[in-house]
Design an enzyme around this catalytic site. Structure first.
Site, PDB file in Angstrom:
ATOM      1  N   GLU A 270       0.929 -13.024  12.407  1.00 24.15           N
ATOM      2  CA  GLU A 270       1.483 -11.844  13.070  1.00 24.15           C
ATOM      3  C   GLU A 270       1.384 -10.680  12.090  1.00 24.15           C
ATOM      4  O   GLU A 270       1.735 -10.815  10.916  1.00 24.15           O
ATOM      5  CB  GLU A 270       2.954 -12.079  13.447  1.00 24.15           C
TER       6      GLU A 270
ATOM      7  N   ASP B   8       0.825  -1.212   0.000  1.00 24.73           N
ATOM      8  CA  ASP B   8       0.000   0.000   0.000  1.00 24.73           C
ATOM      9  C   ASP B   8       0.862   1.266   0.000  1.00 24.73           C
ATOM     10  O   ASP B   8       1.965   1.279   0.532  1.00 24.73           O
ATOM     11  CB  ASP B   8      -0.912  -0.015   1.237  1.00 24.73           C
TER      12      ASP B   8
ATOM     13  N   LEU C 244      -6.768  -4.584   7.443  1.00 31.02           N
ATOM     14  CA  LEU C 244      -6.531  -5.698   6.515  1.00 31.02           C
ATOM     15  C   LEU C 244      -7.156  -5.456   5.148  1.00 31.02           C
ATOM     16  O   LEU C 244      -6.782  -6.113   4.172  1.00 31.02           O
ATOM     17  CB  LEU C 244      -7.060  -7.010   7.111  1.00 31.02           C
ATOM     18  N   SER C 245      -8.104  -4.541   5.058  1.00 33.45           N
ATOM     19  CA  SER C 245      -8.736  -4.228   3.763  1.00 33.45           C
ATOM     20  C   SER C 245      -9.151  -5.491   2.993  1.00 33.45           C
ATOM     21  O   SER C 245      -8.887  -5.613   1.792  1.00 33.45           O
ATOM     22  CB  SER C 245      -7.803  -3.363   2.900  1.00 33.45           C
TER      23      SER C 245
ATOM     24  N   HIS D   5       2.658   3.440  -8.982  1.00 29.84           N
ATOM     25  CA  HIS D   5       2.423   2.010  -9.248  1.00 29.84           C
ATOM     26  C   HIS D   5       3.597   1.415 -10.019  1.00 29.84           C
ATOM     27  O   HIS D   5       4.003   0.288  -9.766  1.00 29.84           O
ATOM     28  CB  HIS D   5       1.126   1.825 -10.045  1.00 29.84           C
TER      29      HIS D   5
ATOM     30  N   ARG E  60       0.315   7.732  -2.613  1.00 31.16           N
ATOM     31  CA  ARG E  60       0.850   8.770  -1.729  1.00 31.16           C
ATOM     32  C   ARG E  60       2.348   8.969  -1.958  1.00 31.16           C
ATOM     33  O   ARG E  60       2.858  10.082  -1.884  1.00 31.16           O
ATOM     34  CB  ARG E  60       0.571   8.405  -0.256  1.00 31.16           C
ATOM     35  N   TRP E  61       3.045   7.886  -2.264  1.00 29.36           N
ATOM     36  CA  TRP E  61       4.483   8.006  -2.573  1.00 29.36           C
ATOM     37  C   TRP E  61       4.664   8.950  -3.763  1.00 29.36           C
ATOM     38  O   TRP E  61       5.507   9.843  -3.739  1.00 29.36           O
ATOM     39  CB  TRP E  61       5.046   6.619  -2.919  1.00 29.36           C
TER      40      TRP E  61
ATOM     41  N   LEU F  28      10.682 -20.708  -4.370  1.00 25.95           N
ATOM     42  CA  LEU F  28       9.671 -19.819  -3.786  1.00 25.95           C
ATOM     43  C   LEU F  28       8.332 -19.959  -4.507  1.00 25.95           C
ATOM     44  O   LEU F  28       8.282 -20.030  -5.736  1.00 25.95           O
ATOM     45  CB  LEU F  28      10.156 -18.365  -3.908  1.00 25.95           C
TER      46      LEU F  28
ATOM     47  N   TRP G  13     -11.984  -1.902  -7.847  1.00 24.50           N
ATOM     48  CA  TRP G  13     -12.783  -1.545  -9.030  1.00 24.50           C
ATOM     49  C   TRP G  13     -13.421  -0.171  -8.870  1.00 24.50           C
ATOM     50  O   TRP G  13     -13.864   0.431  -9.845  1.00 24.50           O
ATOM     51  CB  TRP G  13     -13.885  -2.576  -9.275  1.00 24.50           C
TER      52      TRP G  13
END
Ligand code: IPE
Ligand code: IPE
Ligand code: MG
Length: 261
Positions: free
Chosen positions: A222, A35, A210-211, A52, A39-40, A146, A84
């Site tokens: 955690e 997230d 958590l959105s 993005h 703002r960045w 991974l 959306w």
């Protein structure tokens, strides 16, 4: 060039913050709410889309650090079922970035043994995106390194709703008895059926919610909230979150603290 560069990982494992005494506990499954891109960018007088774009570079770093640390599962929240509601141009840009990521990075991920899978509802995605996602999953299916899980058009309530609908169909067909439904029955119908629950959920940008991310699976995760915006999430920020995780005592409802990792 630093001649000790090759040793830096091991050194950090032994001395996480230079002064810490205990070794890091490495979470098996790290899930990240990426997230703060907008703002960045806005803080730098740039467009949200530039945020993005820079966020994609942080994704690459997160994959690399996960591999370095030996994390087995990395789940990245890339587009939520609630996103959306954003302006159509921003949505288009985010879809373009996903496309670009798969086109540009898939070969390298595959070479590094990464297995890519996707969670979320694909029905609303266009067929070209769907086939790109399938291509990524198929190509990397047998990789054992991974596991990179892309949560795209994902929302936990939507996921649970789809699972419940599937269960209801099975009951209606007579293939499942209602009293046979237990937690495992539900778990196995979720998008994450073949994955362990996340041990560590990281959210950047200082927001503490958590959105609608992994609501079922994160029951005992955690949670670590970092102030940095996602494009600034680098190896050091990742290690900071893992250090914080290492200090937590996980009890899972019991009384004996259990360090996990
Ligand atoms: C996260 O950054 C990326 C997505 C949600 C797709 P945001 O776009 O939410 O950035 P902020 O939170 O508005 O700064
Ligand atoms: C969560 O971020 C979704 C993703 C990171 C993909 P949002 O920016 O959409 O969340 P809210 O709106 O601040 O809760
Ligand atoms: Mg946001």
């Amino acid at each position: 060039m630093n001649s000790n560069a090759d040793d830096s990982g091991a050194e950090l494992l032994a001395k996480p913050s230079g002064t810490a005494v205990s070794p890091l506990s490495i979470p098996r499954h790290v899930a990240i709410i990426m997230d703060g891109n907008g703002r960045w960018a806005q803080g730098r007088g740039l467009s949200r889309t530039e945020g993005h774009r820079r966020g994609m570079e942080a994704v690459r770093a997160a994959v690399e650090t996960s591999r370095e640390l030996g994390v087995s599962y990395l789940t990245l929240f890339s587009f939520s079922s609630e996103n959306w509601s954003r302006p159509p141009l921003e949505i288009q840009f985010l879809f373009g970035l996903l496309r670009l990521f798969i086109q540009r990075d898939l070969a390298n991920l595959h070479r590094n043994g990464v297995r890519v899978t996707v969670i979320g509802d694909r029905v609303r995605l266009s067929s070209d995106i769907r086939s790109l996602l399938e291509q990524a999953e198929t190509l990397t299916r047998d990789n054992t390194g991974l596991r990179l899980v892309i949560a795209f058009n994902y929302g936990a309530r939507d996921e649970i709703t789809r699972a419940v609908r599937r269960l209801a169909e099975e009951v209606a067909n007579g293939r499942l008895a209602p009293d046979a439904i237990d937690e495992n029955t539900i778990r196995s119908r979720l998008d994450t059926a073949d994955m362990p629950d996340p041990d560590l959920v990281i959210r950047t940008s200082g927001e503490m919610r958590l959105s609608n991310f992994l609501l079922w699976q994160a029951a005992y995760a955690e949670l670590v909230f970092l102030p940095a915006y996602w494009p600034d999430f680098d190896r050091a920020a990742y290690l900071q979150a893992v250090e914080e995780y290492s200090r937590r005592a996980r009890r899972f409802g019991g009384i004996a603290a259990r360090r996990s990792g």
